[in-house]
Scaffold this motif. Structure first.
Motif, short mmCIF file in Angstrom:
data_model
loop_
_atom_site.label_atom_id
_atom_site.label_comp_id
_atom_site.label_asym_id
_atom_site.label_seq_id
_atom_site.Cartn_x
_atom_site.Cartn_y
_atom_site.Cartn_z
N GLU A 6 109.84 34.12 81.32
CA GLU A 6 108.80 35.00 81.23
C GLU A 6 108.71 35.79 80.09
N THR A 7 107.41 35.73 79.64
CA THR A 7 106.93 36.57 78.27
C THR A 7 106.39 37.70 78.91
N LYS A 8 106.36 38.93 78.28
CA LYS A 8 105.53 40.07 78.54
C LYS A 8 104.93 40.47 77.32
N TYR A 9 103.74 40.92 77.44
CA TYR A 9 102.71 41.35 76.52
C TYR A 9 102.63 42.84 76.75
N TYR A 10 102.57 43.91 75.57
CA TYR A 10 102.40 45.30 75.95
C TYR A 10 101.53 45.65 75.03
N ASN A 11 100.29 46.13 75.55
CA ASN A 11 99.04 46.77 74.67
C ASN A 11 99.28 48.39 74.85
N TYR A 12 99.15 48.93 73.87
CA TYR A 12 99.54 50.36 73.83
C TYR A 12 98.17 51.03 73.58
N ASP A 13 97.58 52.15 74.24
CA ASP A 13 96.51 52.84 73.87
C ASP A 13 96.77 54.41 73.77
N GLU A 14 97.12 54.82 72.50
CA GLU A 14 97.31 56.08 72.20
C GLU A 14 96.12 57.13 72.84
N LYS A 15 96.49 58.26 73.46
CA LYS A 15 95.70 59.24 74.21
C LYS A 15 95.68 60.40 73.25
N TYR A 16 96.58 60.67 72.53
CA TYR A 16 96.74 62.03 71.92
C TYR A 16 95.55 62.58 70.88
N ARG A 17 94.83 61.74 70.49
CA ARG A 17 93.75 62.06 69.45
C ARG A 17 92.82 62.79 70.35
N PRO A 18 92.17 62.60 71.45
CA PRO A 18 91.39 63.25 72.00
C PRO A 18 91.84 64.70 72.25
N LEU A 19 93.36 64.86 72.60
CA LEU A 19 93.79 66.23 72.98
C LEU A 19 93.61 67.02 71.59
N VAL A 20 93.80 66.51 70.64
CA VAL A 20 93.98 67.21 69.19
C VAL A 20 92.59 67.79 68.98
N LEU A 21 91.57 66.85 69.12
CA LEU A 21 89.92 66.91 68.81
C LEU A 21 89.71 68.22 69.93
N LEU A 22 89.93 68.28 71.08
CA LEU A 22 89.61 69.20 71.95
C LEU A 22 90.28 70.67 71.67
N ALA A 23 91.62 70.53 71.17
CA ALA A 23 92.34 71.83 70.91
C ALA A 23 91.51 72.38 69.65
N GLY A 24 91.22 71.50 68.70
CA GLY A 24 90.50 72.06 67.49
C GLY A 24 89.16 72.68 67.75
N LEU A 25 88.34 71.83 68.66
CA LEU A 25 87.06 72.57 69.28
C LEU A 25 87.42 73.97 69.84
N LEU A 26 88.31 74.03 70.66
CA LEU A 26 88.59 75.42 71.54
C LEU A 26 89.06 76.41 70.44
N LEU A 27 89.88 76.01 69.31
CA LEU A 27 90.34 76.98 68.47
C LEU A 27 88.95 77.52 67.25
N LEU A 28 87.89 76.32 67.16
CA LEU A 28 86.94 76.92 66.55
C LEU A 28 85.94 77.93 67.37
N ILE A 29 85.58 77.74 68.53
CA ILE A 29 85.03 78.37 69.52
C ILE A 29 85.55 79.77 69.52
N GLU A 30 87.02 79.86 69.61
CA GLU A 30 87.57 80.94 69.55
C GLU A 30 87.26 81.86 68.48
N LEU A 31 87.49 81.36 67.02
CA LEU A 31 87.19 81.92 65.75
C LEU A 31 85.82 82.56 65.76
N VAL A 32 84.73 81.59 66.14
CA VAL A 32 83.36 81.91 66.04
C VAL A 32 83.27 83.20 66.89
N LEU A 33 83.69 83.37 68.08
CA LEU A 33 83.42 84.19 69.08
C LEU A 33 84.07 85.69 68.43
N ARG A 34 85.45 85.44 68.03
CA ARG A 34 85.92 86.54 67.50
C ARG A 34 85.39 87.02 66.22
N ASN A 35 84.85 86.48 65.45
CA ASN A 35 84.07 87.03 64.33
C ASN A 35 82.49 87.30 64.61
#
Length: 334
Positions: free
Chosen positions: A298-327
């Motif tokens: 039996e041979t198993k093939y694993y295909n991984y799909d990283e999901k951290y990139r959307p989280l980093v982009l969303l965190a950056g967007l929230l920080l940008l919104i926070e920065l704009v509102l604060r200023n």
């Protein structure tokens, strides 16, 4: 979807414990920074809206959510798609040699020996998906019912069609049944070759001696499992025909040449079994199924799909919104 997500660095989730601490710190800091002004009356301020004052806490909430997203991203969320490929590395070729003499209609097994065998053999065939199986039936003579094949539907259909047939010469030619089975397997290239020989009587016909047939099996490297079918003592068996052509039954002594079957099994490296009832027959086929294991790679093939990139982009967007509102809206002048 959520069930398929796994985290590669789960230890980073311990950083989430910082969030409650940050909330407590924010509350304490806010209460200390709030200026007090003593006035004789606040009647003129009662109609003033507190919306923008409370809305200012949104800045902290955005920063907190962004922090939680970054921590989750550090934990490396990903999905995995597993595909499996199986390959038979050592298949087994099996021939089932079945006695179809009239005595196989005896009713010491339910509903009779032959039908009980067919039911159990069908389950055995289902349990061998990676092997090739053939059928040989014999009474006073023998012939191939089905050559060895990997198509289990053909084998099972042929098994269902096996019945006592008066066209076949009467008697029990064990040597003929075994020799015919050997002939089906002698040219097989399978690593393991097996015959399951079942009978409920003694060798009393045929022109091939069972011992000669077993020597042929040894020469071609074929293992023979023998099964003696029938209860101990007397059994209700066919003893003649009624005027309408149906069988007439009577009590007859069960005679099985166990010494011969044991000798055949021993010389070829197999085993002898005695099935005295339906349950015992089932156990025997289960035991043979365990003894003859097919090697499957039996041979198993694993295909991984990283999901951290959307989280980093969303965190950056929230920080940008926070920065704009604060200023802009919540800008303070000291």
């Amino acid at each position: 979807m959520l069930e398929s997500i796994q985290f590669l660095n789960k230890e980073f989730f311990w950083l989430l414990l910082l969030l409650p601490i940050a909330i407590v710190w924010h509350v304490l800091k806010h209460s200390k920074q709030t200026a007090e002004l003593k006035m004789s009356s606040i009647k003129g301020f009662k109609s003033a809206s507190r919306f923008w004052t409370n809305f200012r806490h949104l800045l902290f909430a955005l920063r907190l959510i962004a922090l939680a997203l970054l921590i989750t991203a550090l934990a490396r969320p990903r999905t995995v798609d597993v595909s499996t490929k199986t390959k038979t590395t050592s298949g087994i070729d099996i021939v089932m040699a079945i006695d179809v003499s009239a005595s196989m209609l005896a009713k010491d097994l339910r509903p009779n020996r032959l039908d009980a065998l067919k039911e159990v053999a069908a389950d055995f065939i289902d349990g061998r998906p990676n092997d090739r199986i053939g059928l040989v039936e014999y009474a006073g003579e023998a012939y191939t019912k089905t050559p060895i094949t990997s198509d289990k539907s053909i084998v099972k259909r042929s098994l269902r069609d096996i019945n006592y047939n008066s066209i076949i010469e009467g008697g029990t030619a064990i040597g003929m049944g075994l020799a015919t089975s050997v002939n089906r397997l002698k040219d097989s290239r399978a690593k393991s070759k097996v015959i399951i020989l079942l009978t409920d009587g003694v060798n009393n016909s045929g022109f091939i001696d069972p011992k000669i047939a077993s020597e042929l099996a040894v020469e071609y490297g074929i293992k023979v499992y023998t099964i003696g079918l029938g209860t101990n003592g007397m059994a209700l068996s066919p003893i003649g025909f009624n005027p309408n052509g149906s069988f007439r039954y009577g009590r007859m002594q069960v005679e099985i040449d166990e010494s011969l079957l044991k000798e055949i099994a021993s010389e070829t490296g197999g085993r002898y079994f005695r099935a005295t009832n339906n349950d015992k027959l089932v156990e025997i086929y289960k035991e043979i199924n365990k003894l003859e294991k097919t090697e499957v790679e039996e041979t198993k093939y694993y295909n991984y799909d990283e999901k951290y990139r959307p989280l980093v982009l969303l965190a950056g967007l929230l920080l940008l919104i926070e920065l704009v509102l604060r200023n802009t809206i919540f800008r303070s002048f000291v």
